[in-house]
Design a protein around this motif. Structure first.
Motif, PDB file in Angstrom:
ATOM      1  N   GLU A 174       0.806  -1.216   0.000  1.00 50.92           N
ATOM      2  CA  GLU A 174       0.000   0.000   0.000  1.00 50.92           C
ATOM      3  C   GLU A 174       0.841   1.270   0.000  1.00 50.92           C
ATOM      4  O   GLU A 174       0.305   2.364  -0.118  1.00 50.92           O
ATOM      5  N   LYS A 175       2.148   1.139   0.126  1.00 50.41           N
ATOM      6  CA  LYS A 175       3.072   2.265   0.033  1.00 50.41           C
ATOM      7  C   LYS A 175       4.470   1.697  -0.221  1.00 50.41           C
ATOM      8  O   LYS A 175       4.730   0.528   0.079  1.00 50.41           O
ATOM      9  N   ASP A 219      -7.261   7.442   5.005  1.00 50.37           N
ATOM     10  CA  ASP A 219      -6.213   6.957   5.901  1.00 50.37           C
ATOM     11  C   ASP A 219      -5.151   6.238   5.076  1.00 50.37           C
ATOM     12  O   ASP A 219      -5.374   5.142   4.569  1.00 50.37           O
ATOM     13  N   PHE A 220      -3.997   6.872   4.939  1.00 51.37           N
ATOM     14  CA  PHE A 220      -2.884   6.253   4.226  1.00 51.37           C
ATOM     15  C   PHE A 220      -2.022   5.409   5.170  1.00 51.37           C
ATOM     16  O   PHE A 220      -1.351   4.490   4.733  1.00 51.37           O
ATOM     17  N   TRP A 221      -2.023   5.741   6.437  1.00 54.75           N
ATOM     18  CA  TRP A 221      -1.130   5.104   7.409  1.00 54.75           C
ATOM     19  C   TRP A 221      -1.538   3.663   7.712  1.00 54.75           C
ATOM     20  O   TRP A 221      -0.701   2.753   7.707  1.00 54.75           O
ATOM     21  N   ASN A 226       3.976   8.245   5.306  1.00 46.92           N
ATOM     22  CA  ASN A 226       2.586   8.517   4.904  1.00 46.92           C
ATOM     23  C   ASN A 226       1.844   9.143   6.077  1.00 46.92           C
ATOM     24  O   ASN A 226       2.465   9.548   7.066  1.00 46.92           O
ATOM     25  N   PHE A 227       0.510   9.218   5.994  1.00 45.72           N
ATOM     26  CA  PHE A 227      -0.239   9.957   7.013  1.00 45.72           C
ATOM     27  C   PHE A 227      -1.639   9.375   7.171  1.00 45.72           C
ATOM     28  O   PHE A 227      -2.204   8.817   6.231  1.00 45.72           O
ATOM     29  N   GLU A 228      -2.190   9.556   8.367  1.00 45.98           N
ATOM     30  CA  GLU A 228      -3.464   8.934   8.730  1.00 45.98           C
ATOM     31  C   GLU A 228      -4.685   9.631   8.131  1.00 45.98           C
ATOM     32  O   GLU A 228      -5.705   8.971   7.880  1.00 45.98           O
ATOM     33  N   LYS A 286      -2.831  11.404  14.848  1.00 42.41           N
ATOM     34  CA  LYS A 286      -1.759  10.775  15.616  1.00 42.41           C
ATOM     35  C   LYS A 286      -0.757  10.020  14.746  1.00 42.41           C
ATOM     36  O   LYS A 286       0.452  10.054  14.996  1.00 42.41           O
ATOM     37  N   ASP A 287      -1.248   9.311  13.736  1.00 41.74           N
ATOM     38  CA  ASP A 287      -0.393   8.383  13.008  1.00 41.74           C
ATOM     39  C   ASP A 287       0.230   9.017  11.776  1.00 41.74           C
ATOM     40  O   ASP A 287      -0.446   9.260  10.775  1.00 41.74           O
ATOM     41  N   GLY A 288       1.485   9.291  11.825  1.00 36.82           N
ATOM     42  CA  GLY A 288       2.268   9.877  10.744  1.00 36.82           C
ATOM     43  C   GLY A 288       3.658  10.136  11.291  1.00 36.82           C
ATOM     44  O   GLY A 288       3.910   9.926  12.475  1.00 36.82           O
TER      45      GLY A 288
END
Length: 348
Positions: free
Chosen positions: A58-59, A106-108, A98-100, A191-193
């Protein structure tokens, strides 16, 4: 925010030791395309890491990552699970960016574990072009990727340049990533990134209790505690925050370190003064997630402030990070990390 100038005896090494361990000759770096969607990086003739970018991930990621002594410092799961590997958070693979929450996607947290009927809420980063491969005293790998929804509509274009270098004891990754909006793009404080690294089991902080983590969509992950005889790691930041106290605090740099085999191994992530919201917040978890997230201010400050980033169509933002993996008799010292952060801060 000042970089830490002092340290306790447990972290102290003499200036002579710093000179001996760091004044080493640069080793040649080789960057080669070894297979479709895989580029290998070796330093001094020894494997360091690989850039993986198949559409099945996915990344894009750097995975696995080895110290100069050959020790694997990243978790094996889910691509090549090793005995004793924790199997939580399947989206944590090697080193990634990536980032949430970008335009609500949501990429994270995207991974093979997300059910098909829920995939529409997740973003994908698809690498479509390798723009530079260079070997030498410094290895270079550059690529272009698109941050898309599940229909492959492009939100952001990414141009990333990796610069790899190393000596007998050190491995260094400089990552420079520029994101350009293909449409109006909003990074909603989450939060997630953003720069994430999943650590080998040995570098986790031992915890006797189970830990429960819930993401913004209600998905629950349990990280089992207990009699862990392998984990022996801990964190230290440039501001002197140690262990689990590093989480949610700001710092110019943060390192994780522990014993792996006969050597002390440390991994430091260094922020750059030109990055948004410098110095970054550290999303450094004892269970093995080591991340720098400048855009998670709301949760890290208990709602006292927040940091959203908006790019209008055609606008860009650049993030720069240095990752240093060290192996040897002693961990990377505070003094050396302060000097390295200062030097990195001068780069453009």
């Amino acid at each position: 925010m000042k970089i830490l100038k002092t340290c306790t005896l447990i972290f102290a090494v003499s200036s002579a030791a710093i000179t001996v361990t760091r004044a080493q000759k640069a080793e040649p770096v080789t960057v080669t395309q070894s297979a479709k969607n895989k580029i290998d990086i070796s330093i001094g003739g020894k494997p360091f890491t690989s850039f993986l970018y198949p559409d099945t991930l996915e990344k894009p990621v750097l995975y696995p990552i080895q110290a100069a002594n050959g020790t694997l410092v990243t978790r094996g799961f889910p691509l090549a699970t090793r005995p004793g590997d924790p199997t939580d958070h399947p989206h944590h693979i090697g080193l990634w960016f990536n980032f949430e929450n970008l335009n609500g996607l949501d990429f994270w947290n995207n991974s093979f574990a997300i059910p098909a009927d829920k995939k529409s809420g997740y973003g994908w980063i698809r690498t479509d072009k390798i723009t530079k491969v260079q070997s030498g005293n410094k290895g270079v790998l550059a690529y272009h990727a698109n941050w898309t929804n599940q229909q492959k509509q492009v939100i952001l274009e990414e141009n990333t340049r990796f610069e790899f270098s190393g000596t007998g004891d050190d491995r260094v990754i400089d990552r420079i990533t520029t994101l350009t909006a293909n449409t109006d793009a909003v990074f909603k404080d989450a939060k997630d990134g953003m720069l994430g690294l999943r650590l080998a089991h040995e570098l986790q902080i031992p915890d006797p209790a189970d830990q429960k983590f819930t993401d913004d969509k209600g998905n629950v992950t349990i990280v089992k505690g207990g009699e862990d005889k392998v984990a022996n790691g801990t964190y230290l930041t440039s501001e002197g925050k140690a262990g689990n106290d590093a989480w949610s605090t700001r710092g110019v740099w943060c390192k994780v370190y522990g014993k792996m085999g006969a050597d002390s191994v440390s991994i430091a992530i260094i922020d750059h003064p030109q990055n948004p919201n410098y110095p970054t917040f550290w999303h450094a978890r004892g269970y093995g997630l080591f991340a720098a997230n400048p855009l998670g201010e709301k949760i890290f400050t208990n709602g006292k402030s927040e940091k959203n980033l908006t790019l209008k169509k055609g606008e860009s933002v650049t993030f720069r990070y240095r990752i240093v993996v060290h192996s040897g008799k002693q961990t990377s010292s505070v003094a050396w990390l302060n000097n390295t952060a200062t030097e990195f801060g001068k780069t453009k």
